[in-house]
Design a protein around this motif. Structure first.
Motif, PDB file in Angstrom:
ATOM      1  N   HIS A  91      21.606  11.015   8.037  1.00 22.52           N
ATOM      2  CA  HIS A  91      22.959  10.786   7.534  1.00 22.52           C
ATOM      3  C   HIS A  91      23.895  11.920   7.986  1.00 22.52           C
ATOM      4  CE1 HIS A  91      21.581   7.446   5.120  1.00 22.52           C
ATOM      5  NE2 HIS A  91      20.664   8.211   4.576  1.00 22.52           N
ATOM      6  N   PRO A  92      24.312  11.923   9.256  1.00 14.89           N
ATOM      7  CA  PRO A  92      25.178  13.014   9.733  1.00 14.89           C
ATOM      8  C   PRO A  92      26.491  13.115   8.979  1.00 14.89           C
ATOM      9  CG  PRO A  92      25.058  11.221  11.336  1.00 14.89           C
ATOM     10  CD  PRO A  92      23.999  10.957  10.321  1.00 14.89           C
ATOM     11  N   ASP A  93      27.009  11.988   8.457  1.00 14.74           N
ATOM     12  CA  ASP A  93      28.252  12.056   7.701  1.00 14.74           C
ATOM     13  C   ASP A  93      28.066  12.877   6.425  1.00 14.74           C
ATOM     14  OD1 ASP A  93      26.516  10.076   6.866  1.00 14.74           O
ATOM     15  OD2 ASP A  93      28.090   8.771   6.089  1.00 14.74           O
ATOM     16  N   LEU A  94      26.902  12.741   5.785  1.00 11.73           N
ATOM     17  CA  LEU A  94      26.639  13.535   4.591  1.00 11.73           C
ATOM     18  C   LEU A  94      26.409  14.997   4.943  1.00 11.73           C
ATOM     19  CD1 LEU A  94      24.313  11.192   2.480  1.00 11.73           C
ATOM     20  CD2 LEU A  94      26.793  11.446   2.390  1.00 11.73           C
ATOM     21  N   LEU A  95      25.806  15.250   6.091  1.00  8.94           N
ATOM     22  CA  LEU A  95      25.636  16.632   6.541  1.00  8.94           C
ATOM     23  C   LEU A  95      26.996  17.299   6.731  1.00  8.94           C
ATOM     24  CD1 LEU A  95      22.779  16.313   9.178  1.00  8.94           C
ATOM     25  CD2 LEU A  95      22.664  17.465   6.974  1.00  8.94           C
ATOM     26  N   TRP A 134      21.530  20.934  12.962  1.00  8.91           N
ATOM     27  CA  TRP A 134      22.737  21.330  12.230  1.00  8.91           C
ATOM     28  C   TRP A 134      23.922  21.434  13.182  1.00  8.91           C
ATOM     29  CZ3 TRP A 134      24.726  21.064   7.787  1.00  8.91           C
ATOM     30  CH2 TRP A 134      25.700  21.947   7.322  1.00  8.91           C
ATOM     31  N   ALA A 135      23.708  22.054  14.308  1.00 11.91           N
ATOM     32  CA  ALA A 135      24.788  22.185  15.292  1.00 11.91           C
ATOM     33  C   ALA A 135      25.253  20.815  15.779  1.00 11.91           C
ATOM     34  CB  ALA A 135      24.318  23.037  16.464  1.00 11.91           C
ATOM     35  N   GLY A 140      29.421  16.947  16.217  1.00 10.26           N
ATOM     36  CA  GLY A 140      29.732  15.532  16.286  1.00 10.26           C
ATOM     37  C   GLY A 140      30.914  15.123  15.442  1.00 10.26           C
ATOM     38  N   ASP A 141      31.523  16.055  14.739  1.00  9.06           N
ATOM     39  CA  ASP A 141      32.662  15.737  13.866  1.00  9.06           C
ATOM     40  C   ASP A 141      33.897  16.478  14.357  1.00  9.06           C
ATOM     41  OD1 ASP A 141      34.415  15.118  11.901  1.00  9.06           O
ATOM     42  OD2 ASP A 141      33.303  16.047  10.276  1.00  9.06           O
ATOM     43  N   PRO A 142      34.697  15.885  15.252  1.00 14.58           N
ATOM     44  CA  PRO A 142      35.870  16.576  15.783  1.00 14.58           C
ATOM     45  C   PRO A 142      36.938  16.838  14.740  1.00 14.58           C
ATOM     46  CG  PRO A 142      35.890  14.271  16.408  1.00 14.58           C
ATOM     47  CD  PRO A 142      34.551  14.532  15.788  1.00 14.58           C
ATOM     48  N   ASN A 143      36.869  16.133  13.614  1.00 13.47           N
ATOM     49  CA  ASN A 143      37.885  16.305  12.573  1.00 13.47           C
ATOM     50  C   ASN A 143      37.339  17.037  11.355  1.00 13.47           C
ATOM     51  OD1 ASN A 143      39.994  14.800  13.914  1.00 13.47           O
ATOM     52  ND2 ASN A 143      38.789  12.963  13.505  1.00 13.47           N
TER      53      ASN A 143
END
Length: 228
Positions: A91-95, A134-135, A140-143
């Motif tokens: 769940h990268p969005d939760l990370l 983690w990196a 992966g989240d430019p915003n």
């Protein structure tokens, strides 16, 4: 958190609503002289009711009480307790939500015992836990830091996106409905400025989930076991 000279044995807490990961960490740390798993719970608040004398907490991302990673990391930080996200990594969005709140890093549940020990030890001493996973989640989240909402705007967004009206949100916050509408205009503009438009109430709900202000909706389970 105490520095390395103040405490020879770091006090570790763990929050996970499945018992097996806790058993696994207990086994991993039982022979590590400088790390002591002193408490575990299924929620952050439940852990804090047991003890607040902790150096670091291993925190699962998805908990059954519906809290967000941002809420949980922030609550632990308010009590001067660092966190390491302990996750399967799907769940990268939760990370990213946890990252916004200031977690020290993450370690995969599939990591080696040595990696888990090193991550807990580093975080217990206040150091960031730097891993490839983690990196990747952060990159992966430019915003990641693009939309900064004040506490009042965060509250308006969560109440309204959860189904409230301008009138009900105003009543909750003690302001006029017109003031709520002005707040919503500011929120929409902030998202528009970073290319994340919020034309509808559903859009606002999606942004609130993406940025960790609201928990991810949990799929219901029907009587025959199918998820919806």
């Amino acid at each position: 958190m105490p520095d390395e000279a103040d405490r020879a044995v770091l006090r570790i807490g763990m929050v996970d609503d499945h018992r097996s990961p806790v058993w696994g960490v207990e086994r991993i740390l039982e022979d590590v002289d400088d790390l002591d798993l002193v408490a575990s719970a299924t929620t952050v608040r439940g852990l804090l009711e047991q003890t607040r004398d902790l150096d670091v907490v291993l925190l699962d991302l998805r908990l059954g009480d519906g809290t967000t990673p941002m809420e949980n990391v922030s609550l632990l930080d308010e009590n001067d307790i660092g966190t390491v996200v302990y996750t399967s990594g799907e769940h990268p969005d939760l990370l990213r939500s946890a990252a916004r709140a200031g977690t020290l890093g993450m370690v995969l549940k599939s990591a080696s015992e040595q990696e888990i020990v090193a991550a807990v030890r580093a975080a217990g001493h206040g150091h960031e836990v730097l891993t490839t996973e983690w990196a990747a989640a952060i990159d992966g989240d430019p915003n990641l830091d693009a939309v900064n909402l004040s506490p009042q705007l965060q509250r308006v967004l969560t109440l309204y996106a959860s189904g409230g009206t301008s009138a009900s949100v105003g009543a909750e916050l003690g302001v006029a409905p017109d003031t709520v509408n002005e707040y919503l205009k500011r929120i929409r503009q902030k998202y528009a400025d970073v290319g994340r438009p919020t034309h509808t109430k559903i859009d606002l709900f999606k942004r609130a989930v993406e940025d960790g202000w609201l928990p991810m909706p949990r799929r219901s389970v029907t009587d025959d076991g199918d998820r919806r």
